[in-house]
Motif scaffolding. Structure first.
Motif, PDB file in Angstrom:
ATOM      1  N   ASN A 122       0.833  -1.204   0.000  1.00 37.08           N
ATOM      2  CA  ASN A 122       0.000   0.000   0.000  1.00 37.08           C
ATOM      3  C   ASN A 122       0.868   1.253   0.000  1.00 37.08           C
ATOM      4  OD1 ASN A 122      -2.373  -1.457  -0.064  1.00 37.08           O
ATOM      5  ND2 ASN A 122      -2.719  -1.326   2.147  1.00 37.08           N
ATOM      6  N   SER A 123       1.968   1.216   0.748  1.00 41.14           N
ATOM      7  CA  SER A 123       2.879   2.351   0.781  1.00 41.14           C
ATOM      8  C   SER A 123       3.522   2.576  -0.589  1.00 41.14           C
ATOM      9  CB  SER A 123       3.962   2.129   1.839  1.00 41.14           C
ATOM     10  OG  SER A 123       4.854   3.212   1.856  1.00 41.14           O
TER      11      SER A 123
ATOM     12  N   SER B 125       0.861   3.949  -2.956  1.00 42.65           N
ATOM     13  CA  SER B 125       0.585   5.345  -2.627  1.00 42.65           C
ATOM     14  C   SER B 125       1.680   6.265  -3.164  1.00 42.65           C
ATOM     15  CB  SER B 125       0.456   5.491  -1.110  1.00 42.65           C
ATOM     16  OG  SER B 125       0.294   6.833  -0.752  1.00 42.65           O
TER      17      SER B 125
ATOM     18  N   ASN C 140       1.332   9.108  -6.042  1.00 48.02           N
ATOM     19  CA  ASN C 140       1.729  10.502  -5.804  1.00 48.02           C
ATOM     20  C   ASN C 140       2.695  11.000  -6.876  1.00 48.02           C
ATOM     21  OD1 ASN C 140       0.152  10.778  -3.512  1.00 48.02           O
ATOM     22  ND2 ASN C 140       1.784  10.169  -2.127  1.00 48.02           N
TER      23      ASN C 140
END
Length: 186
Positions: free
Chosen positions: A125-126, A129, A133
């Motif tokens: 998930n990191s 993300s 971005n």
């Protein structure tokens, strides 16, 4: 116990105007000695190109150390790796190199998975993300698209076969991103 009132920026400016040059220099040197952020900021003001390049390389090293340390076992402290990016961004205000570090974070995350096997959902998930971005920062900027597109595409290719929906999500993000640029270039 009463809470102390913080001095406002206009009050600080007014107060500093009353100091003589030598006292201001002394105060600045004390701050330089006490804070690495102040030290880096002053170095950027005096020698921007060389200092920003050094900070960029240091940030890359910090990111890599969280995943592939020179000694010991990987810690996977994502917050430390992301802090390296944030600190670089705040000190340098260099958007292109900040994007480069963000992509590097995902690249190293993919390399970790391909080296050690599946990690866990928060890890992926990191990475997703951060990838998302990056795309948000690049969308609409043709120069940044051309500069970073190949690396973004390579990340997706390298995730084939990785679980947790990681590859699927990155593929989806990249396909939307590439399609938007294709439309823009027509």
């Amino acid at each position: 116990m009463t809470k102390s009132k913080k001095t406002s920026i206009p009050e600080i400016k007014k107060s500093l105007k009353s100091y003589e040059k030598e006292a201001l220099i002394s105060m600045l040197m004390d701050c330089y000695k006490l804070s690495s952020d102040v030290k880096n900021y002053i170095h950027i003001l005096i020698n921007p190109d060389e200092t920003i390049e050094e900070l960029f390389e240091k940030s890359k090293h910090q990111i890599r150390q969280e995943f592939f340390p020179e000694r010991g076992l990987a810690r996977f402290r994502l917050s430390h790796a992301k802090k390296a990016i944030t600190d670089f961004k705040n000190l340098s205000n260099d958007e292109v190199r900040t994007i480069d570090l963000m992509i590097y974070y995902v690249e190293v995350g993919v390399d970790v998975t391909n080296s050690y096997g599946d990690i866990d959902e928060p890890f992926y998930n990191s990475m997703i993300s951060m990838y998302s971005n990056v795309i948000k920062k690049i969308v609409g900027n043709e120069a940044l698209f051309h500069r970073f597109n190949e690396r973004l595409e390579t990340i997706v290719r390298k995730t084939a076969g990785i679980g947790w929906g990681f590859h699927d999500e990155l593929s989806y993000l990249y396909m939307e991103f590439a399609a938007e640029f294709e439309e823009m270039l027509e």
